[in-house]
Design a protein around this motif. Structure first.
Motif, short mmCIF file in Angstrom:
data_model
loop_
_atom_site.label_atom_id
_atom_site.label_comp_id
_atom_site.label_asym_id
_atom_site.label_seq_id
_atom_site.Cartn_x
_atom_site.Cartn_y
_atom_site.Cartn_z
N ILE A 100 0.86 -1.17 0.00
CA ILE A 100 0.00 0.00 0.00
C ILE A 100 0.90 1.23 0.00
O ILE A 100 1.71 1.42 0.92
N ILE A 101 0.79 2.06 -1.03
CA ILE A 101 1.57 3.30 -1.15
C ILE A 101 0.58 4.46 -1.20
O ILE A 101 -0.22 4.55 -2.13
N ASP A 102 0.65 5.34 -0.20
CA ASP A 102 -0.25 6.51 -0.15
C ASP A 102 -1.70 6.09 -0.32
O ASP A 102 -2.48 6.73 -1.02
N GLY A 103 -2.05 4.96 0.32
CA GLY A 103 -3.43 4.50 0.29
C GLY A 103 -3.82 3.74 -0.96
O GLY A 103 -4.98 3.34 -1.10
N ARG A 104 -2.88 3.52 -1.87
CA ARG A 104 -3.17 2.82 -3.11
C ARG A 104 -2.56 1.43 -3.10
O ARG A 104 -1.42 1.23 -2.68
N GLU A 105 -3.33 0.43 -3.56
CA GLU A 105 -2.80 -0.93 -3.69
C GLU A 105 -1.88 -1.00 -4.90
O GLU A 105 -2.24 -0.55 -5.99
N THR A 106 -0.69 -1.55 -4.71
CA THR A 106 0.28 -1.60 -5.80
C THR A 106 0.89 -2.99 -5.94
O THR A 106 0.99 -3.75 -4.98
N TRP A 107 1.27 -3.31 -7.17
CA TRP A 107 2.18 -4.41 -7.44
C TRP A 107 3.60 -3.89 -7.27
O TRP A 107 3.90 -2.77 -7.67
N VAL A 108 4.48 -4.70 -6.72
CA VAL A 108 5.90 -4.35 -6.61
C VAL A 108 6.67 -5.22 -7.59
O VAL A 108 6.60 -6.46 -7.52
N ILE A 109 7.38 -4.57 -8.49
CA ILE A 109 8.10 -5.28 -9.56
C ILE A 109 9.59 -4.97 -9.45
O ILE A 109 9.98 -3.81 -9.31
N GLU A 110 10.40 -6.02 -9.50
CA GLU A 110 11.85 -5.86 -9.51
C GLU A 110 12.37 -6.15 -10.91
O GLU A 110 11.99 -7.15 -11.52
N GLN A 111 13.25 -5.27 -11.39
CA GLN A 111 13.79 -5.41 -12.74
C GLN A 111 15.31 -5.49 -12.71
O GLN A 111 15.96 -4.63 -12.12
N ILE A 112 15.85 -6.51 -13.38
CA ILE A 112 17.30 -6.69 -13.52
C ILE A 112 17.64 -6.52 -15.00
O ILE A 112 17.00 -7.13 -15.86
N PRO A 113 18.61 -5.66 -15.33
CA PRO A 113 18.96 -5.45 -16.74
C PRO A 113 19.29 -6.76 -17.44
O PRO A 113 19.95 -7.64 -16.87
N GLU A 142 -5.19 -0.19 -9.72
CA GLU A 142 -6.40 0.32 -10.36
C GLU A 142 -6.09 1.29 -11.49
O GLU A 142 -6.56 1.12 -12.61
N ARG A 143 -5.26 2.29 -11.20
CA ARG A 143 -5.01 3.35 -12.18
C ARG A 143 -3.87 3.01 -13.12
O ARG A 143 -3.68 3.63 -14.15
N GLU A 144 -3.09 2.00 -12.75
CA GLU A 144 -1.92 1.58 -13.52
C GLU A 144 -0.99 2.72 -13.85
O GLU A 144 -0.65 2.98 -15.00
N ILE A 145 -0.55 3.42 -12.82
CA ILE A 145 0.52 4.40 -12.94
C ILE A 145 1.67 3.93 -12.05
O ILE A 145 1.48 3.22 -11.08
N PHE A 146 2.88 4.36 -12.39
CA PHE A 146 4.00 4.11 -11.50
C PHE A 146 3.94 5.15 -10.38
O PHE A 146 4.19 6.33 -10.61
N VAL A 147 3.63 4.71 -9.18
CA VAL A 147 3.61 5.66 -8.08
C VAL A 147 5.01 5.85 -7.50
O VAL A 147 5.28 6.86 -6.85
N ARG A 148 5.90 4.91 -7.77
CA ARG A 148 7.29 5.05 -7.32
C ARG A 148 8.18 4.15 -8.16
O ARG A 148 7.80 3.04 -8.53
#
Length: 273
Positions: free
Chosen positions: A150-163, A184-190
């Motif tokens: 939960i980021i700023d009250g929004r449910e998020t997926w956390v994704i890790e990316q390796i080059p 829900e909104r599908e924006i990158f919040v962080r």
């Protein structure tokens, strides 16, 4: 437009499945429907470690064409950057073509092409890099969903990316990226960026998000350099989607000519629907 600078920075759509994999999430973000064009009057604030702010103002235009997305930026203020312009062509990832970027500096009266290994450099003295303005490329990383938060009250997926290669590291300067995607909104919040020692050195955040013409839009994006405690903000004012823009605005000739207007509304040739 399927994705552009408001790029790096604007994202919306809806995940239709409960537990998608990382590439599915990122593909949905990249390919969401966000109209065929937009304009905005953008304030780029450079903030030093003492909190002092230096403002730069620019017009930002974007439009889809048959084979690419075109982005044009023109700085009309402050004095030190007035007349500087930037052009980017973003090609579909499946073509395998790297995005093209050019910068025009009026003091030298020359157009400079931004090469792949130059994209990790600072965009106009800000904490945003040229790569940060580039298109999301799924194949550049091996991506994994590592959790939910939960980021700023929004449910998020956390994704890790390796080059996926050393070439990607050379181009971006990022050895690992961690992203939080609003479910829900599908924006990158962080987005967090790590160096070779896996030390967090840079963070990008969505500070303000608004529904503009029904499209979830990041209207204030901030990037923080955690090494020297500087940051930059891009604040998008008077943003409008689906406007009539002349293709001639998105050419290398337009870089030199600049925009001789007193209001961004003068750029609109009519609503294309």
């Amino acid at each position: 437009m399927k994705k552009g600078i408001v790029a790096a920075l604007l994202f919306s759509s809806f995940l239709s499945h409960a537990n998608p994999d990382a590439d599915s999430i990122l593909t949905s973000v990249r390919d969401r429907d966000d109209g065929h064009s937009y304009i905005s009057d953008v304030e780029l604030n450079l903030i030093n470690s003492d909190g002092n702010v230096r403002a730069r103002n620019m017009y930002m235009l974007q439009k889809d064409s048959d084979d690419k997305e075109m982005t044009y930026i023109y700085f009309y203020d402050s004095v030190d950057v007035r007349g500087v312009s930037f052009l980017m062509y973003t090609y579909p990832e499946q073509t395998g073509s790297a995005d093209d970027q050019w910068l025009y500096l009026p003091a030298f009266r020359k157009i400079r092409r931004i090469g792949s290994n130059d994209k990790r450099g600072s965009f106009m003295g800000s904490t945003f890099s040229y790569y940060d303005l580039d298109k999301i490329r799924i194949g550049d990383y091996q991506s994994t969903v590592v959790g939910e938060e939960i980021i700023d009250g929004r449910e998020t997926w956390v994704i890790e990316q390796i080059p996926s290669s050393q070439e990607v590291i050379n181009k971006t300067g990022y050895h690992k990226v961690k992203r939080w995607v609003d479910k829900e909104r599908e924006i990158f919040v962080r987005s967090d960026y790590f160096d070779a020692k896996e030390v967090l050195f840079k963070r990008q955040e969505a500070i303000e998000v608004e529904a503009v013409q029904g499209i979830w839009t990041i209207t204030n994006a901030r990037t923080i350099n955690l090494v020297n405690d500087t940051s930059s903000e891009m604040i998008f004012n008077n943003l409008e989607y689906n406007v009539g823009l002349d293709n001639n605005k998105f050419s290398k000739r337009a870089l030199k000519n600049g925009l001789k207007i007193s209001s961004i509304k003068e750029l609109i040739q009519g609503d294309e629907g």
